[in-house]
Design a protein around this motif. Structure first.
Motif, PDB file in Angstrom:
ATOM      1  N   ARG A  88      -4.444  12.694  -8.508  1.00  0.00           N
ATOM      2  CA  ARG A  88      -3.665  11.468  -8.341  1.00  0.00           C
ATOM      3  C   ARG A  88      -2.412  11.686  -7.505  1.00  0.00           C
ATOM      4  O   ARG A  88      -1.727  12.684  -7.635  1.00  0.00           O
ATOM      5  CB  ARG A  88      -3.220  10.933  -9.719  1.00  0.00           C
ATOM      6  CG  ARG A  88      -4.331  10.264 -10.458  1.00  0.00           C
ATOM      7  CD  ARG A  88      -3.951   9.964 -11.898  1.00  0.00           C
ATOM      8  NE  ARG A  88      -5.090   9.341 -12.548  1.00  0.00           N
ATOM      9  CZ  ARG A  88      -5.269   8.016 -12.608  1.00  0.00           C
ATOM     10  NH1 ARG A  88      -4.368   7.215 -12.105  1.00  0.00           N
ATOM     11  NH2 ARG A  88      -6.336   7.525 -13.163  1.00  0.00           N
ATOM     12  N   CYS A  89      -2.119  10.688  -6.694  1.00  0.00           N
ATOM     13  CA  CYS A  89      -0.892  10.696  -5.897  1.00  0.00           C
ATOM     14  C   CYS A  89       0.286  10.558  -6.841  1.00  0.00           C
ATOM     15  O   CYS A  89       0.280   9.714  -7.739  1.00  0.00           O
ATOM     16  CB  CYS A  89      -0.943   9.530  -4.914  1.00  0.00           C
ATOM     17  SG  CYS A  89       0.624   9.151  -4.143  1.00  0.00           S
ATOM     18  N   THR A  90       1.305  11.400  -6.684  1.00  0.00           N
ATOM     19  CA  THR A  90       2.429  11.373  -7.616  1.00  0.00           C
ATOM     20  C   THR A  90       3.401  10.249  -7.275  1.00  0.00           C
ATOM     21  O   THR A  90       4.207   9.843  -8.104  1.00  0.00           O
ATOM     22  CB  THR A  90       3.184  12.722  -7.598  1.00  0.00           C
ATOM     23  OG1 THR A  90       3.403  13.085  -6.235  1.00  0.00           O
ATOM     24  CG2 THR A  90       2.398  13.792  -8.307  1.00  0.00           C
ATOM     25  N   SER A  91       3.333   9.764  -6.058  1.00  0.00           N
ATOM     26  CA  SER A  91       4.268   8.718  -5.645  1.00  0.00           C
ATOM     27  C   SER A  91       3.914   7.369  -6.277  1.00  0.00           C
ATOM     28  O   SER A  91       4.781   6.592  -6.646  1.00  0.00           O
ATOM     29  CB  SER A  91       4.267   8.607  -4.127  1.00  0.00           C
ATOM     30  OG  SER A  91       5.113   7.573  -3.716  1.00  0.00           O
ATOM     31  N   CYS A  92       2.623   7.090  -6.386  1.00  0.00           N
ATOM     32  CA  CYS A  92       2.197   5.789  -6.927  1.00  0.00           C
ATOM     33  C   CYS A  92       1.420   5.948  -8.224  1.00  0.00           C
ATOM     34  O   CYS A  92       0.853   4.989  -8.731  1.00  0.00           O
ATOM     35  CB  CYS A  92       1.357   5.042  -5.901  1.00  0.00           C
ATOM     36  SG  CYS A  92      -0.177   5.895  -5.494  1.00  0.00           S
ATOM     37  N   TYR A  93       1.394   7.168  -8.762  1.00  0.00           N
ATOM     38  CA  TYR A  93       0.669   7.475 -10.000  1.00  0.00           C
ATOM     39  C   TYR A  93      -0.804   7.085  -9.908  1.00  0.00           C
ATOM     40  O   TYR A  93      -1.399   6.644 -10.883  1.00  0.00           O
ATOM     41  CB  TYR A  93       1.335   6.791 -11.210  1.00  0.00           C
ATOM     42  CG  TYR A  93       2.811   7.098 -11.314  1.00  0.00           C
ATOM     43  CD1 TYR A  93       3.231   8.358 -11.763  1.00  0.00           C
ATOM     44  CD2 TYR A  93       3.765   6.180 -10.904  1.00  0.00           C
ATOM     45  CE1 TYR A  93       4.579   8.663 -11.819  1.00  0.00           C
ATOM     46  CE2 TYR A  93       5.116   6.491 -10.959  1.00  0.00           C
ATOM     47  CZ  TYR A  93       5.512   7.728 -11.418  1.00  0.00           C
ATOM     48  OH  TYR A  93       6.843   8.025 -11.467  1.00  0.00           O
ATOM     49  N   SER A  99       0.853  -1.180   0.000  1.00  0.00           N
ATOM     50  CA  SER A  99       0.000   0.000   0.000  1.00  0.00           C
ATOM     51  C   SER A  99       0.897   1.240   0.000  1.00  0.00           C
ATOM     52  O   SER A  99       1.848   1.326   0.768  1.00  0.00           O
ATOM     53  CB  SER A  99      -0.871  -0.058   1.262  1.00  0.00           C
ATOM     54  OG  SER A  99      -1.704   1.056   1.303  1.00  0.00           O
ATOM     55  N   CYS A 100       0.616   2.215  -0.872  1.00  0.00           N
ATOM     56  CA  CYS A 100       1.454   3.414  -0.982  1.00  0.00           C
ATOM     57  C   CYS A 100       1.389   4.219   0.321  1.00  0.00           C
ATOM     58  O   CYS A 100       0.313   4.589   0.777  1.00  0.00           O
ATOM     59  CB  CYS A 100       0.975   4.276  -2.148  1.00  0.00           C
ATOM     60  SG  CYS A 100       1.770   5.892  -2.229  1.00  0.00           S
ATOM     61  N   PRO A 101       2.559   4.471   0.933  1.00  0.00           N
ATOM     62  CA  PRO A 101       2.547   5.183   2.213  1.00  0.00           C
ATOM     63  C   PRO A 101       2.157   6.659   2.070  1.00  0.00           C
ATOM     64  O   PRO A 101       1.610   7.246   3.000  1.00  0.00           O
ATOM     65  CB  PRO A 101       3.979   5.028   2.724  1.00  0.00           C
ATOM     66  CG  PRO A 101       4.803   4.669   1.541  1.00  0.00           C
ATOM     67  CD  PRO A 101       3.901   4.050   0.526  1.00  0.00           C
ATOM     68  N   GLU A 102       2.404   7.250   0.892  1.00  0.00           N
ATOM     69  CA  GLU A 102       2.120   8.674   0.687  1.00  0.00           C
ATOM     70  C   GLU A 102       0.620   8.954   0.766  1.00  0.00           C
ATOM     71  O   GLU A 102       0.177   9.891   1.419  1.00  0.00           O
ATOM     72  CB  GLU A 102       2.632   9.131  -0.689  1.00  0.00           C
ATOM     73  CG  GLU A 102       4.096   8.852  -0.968  1.00  0.00           C
ATOM     74  CD  GLU A 102       5.019   9.688  -0.092  1.00  0.00           C
ATOM     75  OE1 GLU A 102       4.683  10.856   0.170  1.00  0.00           O
ATOM     76  OE2 GLU A 102       6.056   9.147   0.333  1.00  0.00           O
ATOM     77  N   CYS A 103      -0.155   8.138   0.066  1.00  0.00           N
ATOM     78  CA  CYS A 103      -1.598   8.398  -0.021  1.00  0.00           C
ATOM     79  C   CYS A 103      -2.379   7.366   0.790  1.00  0.00           C
ATOM     80  O   CYS A 103      -3.587   7.279   0.689  1.00  0.00           O
ATOM     81  CB  CYS A 103      -2.042   8.365  -1.480  1.00  0.00           C
ATOM     82  SG  CYS A 103      -1.739   6.771  -2.274  1.00  0.00           S
ATOM     83  N   LYS A 104      -1.654   6.586   1.582  1.00  0.00           N
ATOM     84  CA  LYS A 104      -2.266   5.523   2.385  1.00  0.00           C
ATOM     85  C   LYS A 104      -3.114   4.574   1.541  1.00  0.00           C
ATOM     86  O   LYS A 104      -4.162   4.102   1.957  1.00  0.00           O
ATOM     87  CB  LYS A 104      -3.119   6.121   3.517  1.00  0.00           C
ATOM     88  CG  LYS A 104      -2.285   6.940   4.495  1.00  0.00           C
ATOM     89  CD  LYS A 104      -3.075   7.330   5.712  1.00  0.00           C
ATOM     90  CE  LYS A 104      -2.188   7.993   6.740  1.00  0.00           C
ATOM     91  NZ  LYS A 104      -1.552   9.249   6.193  1.00  0.00           N
TER      92      LYS A 104
END
Ligand SMILES: [Zn+2]
Ligand SMILES: [Zn+2]
Length: 397
Positions: free
Chosen positions: A221-226, A165-170
């Protein structure tokens, strides 16, 4: 997928025996076939409830279930629709959880009849709509184990790379966490299309093409996980391997596979066992065999030797007049049985050691020995039994 037994009975993992009994009685009454004649669904539930109770009401089985999941109690695949795996009693049966996975979709949560997406495979790996989002994929890793580890069972800590799971956007896929309801399916995640065929009208239910079945569309959109909500990461996983597993067996760790995009449930992690061949022992089921070369005088007179076992060296008595190829048993030094606490045995296969380089002195001793009357097999044959040619005559006449 096979449901958790605790979930089946609707009790917590810490439930007391009494609580489990009460929950079971209530559910067993509710789904009893007498009360639900000709109701396949109720029948399946009834079986499921009984299976869960059988395990959770038994201290030993419950302990194994807590530790190893369905694999630990060797539950049959009967509740997932039977089929070719139902009633299997061999070792692979303990990993029936794996079987459900590949027969997935046979029992839908709501007991609904097959939808078209299942019949025609259009639904991909969807597992019903119990959780939001698209489920993560299963992950398979190989775990090499030594015979020593297999003999007693082992706990391993593994580092695995997987979608987390992407930590930036949970895991939401959105910077702000905002999402709007999909306009195409109005949040349902699936679309129905009626089609007319020569057999009549069919309603085809398929994943919504706009939102991919999620029912919502991500904003900013979260840029860390696109916007995927998942990204490649490394995690450590603890695996408890019971004793007695074999090459090719697998353990299924529920929900430890790849995380699903945007909050979808994680897939499973399959740990496939690989047995490293041992340099001293060969394995035969739960027994191990060790080959031991013994000198001719020791075979005749008997002796005590030290032999290696999976638990270190032990003393072994070679009795007088031991014949080559004799199997001597060392109880309890084999592989721990998968079910139950006892272990298999070690067998020591006794062979004659024939030296290649002998001194003149040794050769003289052997020549002297040859002259002795009891040393040659012909002497015994003449006295005790029929000779070879006599035997052959009996057989062919
Ligand atoms: Zn993200
Ligand atoms: Zn949609």
């Amino acid at each position: 997928m096979k449901r958790e037994y605790y979930e089946v009975l609707g009790v917590s993992r810490t439930a007391t025996k009494d609580e489990i009994k009460k929950a079971y009685r209530k559910l067993a009454l509710q789904f009893h076939p007498d009360k639900n004649p000709d109701n396949k669904d109720a029948e399946e539930h009834f079986k499921e409830v009984n299976e869960a109770y059988e395990v959770l009401s038994n201290d030993d089985k419950r302990r194994r279930y807590d530790q190893f999941g369905h694999a630990g109690v060797g539950s049959s695949a009967a509740s997932s629709g039977g089929g070719q795996y139902g009633g299997a009693t061999d070792l692979n049966d303990i990993f029936s959880a794996f079987n459900d996975m590949f027969s997935g979709g046979k029992t839908r949560a709501g007991g609904a009849p097959f939808g078209f997406e299942e019949v025609f495979g259009g639904g991909g790996g969807r597992r019903g709509r119990a959780s939001s989002g698209i489920p993560g994929t299963d992950l398979k890793i190989r775990l090499k184990l030594s015979l020593e580890e297999i003999a007693k069972g082992v706990e391993k800590t593994l580092k695995i790379k997987k979608q987390v799971s992407c930590p930036e956007c949970k895991g939401s896929g959105s910077k702000s966490g905002a999402a709007e309801t999909c306009q195409t399916c109005h949040g349902a995640g699936e679309v129905r299309q009626a089609s007319k065929t020569m057999f009549g009208q069919f309603v085809n239910i398929a994943a919504c093409p706009t939102c991919g079945g999620e029912g919502k569309i991500i904003k900013d959109r979260c840029t860390s996980c696109y916007g995927e909500g998942i990204k490649l990461g490394e995690v450590t996983v603890k695996v408890t391997v019971p004793s007695g597993v074999e090459d090719g067996n697998y353990l299924t760790l529920r929900g430890q596979g790849n995380s699903g995009p945007r909050g979808g449930a994680a897939g499973d992690l399959l740990v496939v066992i690989e047995e490293i061949p041992h340099e001293l022992f060969s394995r035969h089921g739960d027994d191990v065999v060790y080959s031991l070369a013994v000198s001719f005088p020791d075979l005749v007179l008997g002796t005590k030797v030290e032999v290696p076992t999976l638990d270190g060296a032990v003393k072994l008595t070679i009795p007088p007049s031991t014949q080559p190829e004799t199997m001597l048993r060392i109880p309890g030094h084999g592989i721990g049985h998968l079910r139950g606490s006892s272990r298999g045995d070690q067998y020591v296969k006794v062979n004659v050691f024939v030296p290649k380089d002998l001194s003149h002195q040794d050769k003289d001793i052997l020549k002297e020995l040859k002259k002795s009357s009891g040393i040659s097999p012909t002497a015994h044959n003449d006295k005790n039994s029929k000779g070879f040619f006599e035997k052959a005559r009996d057989i062919f006449s």
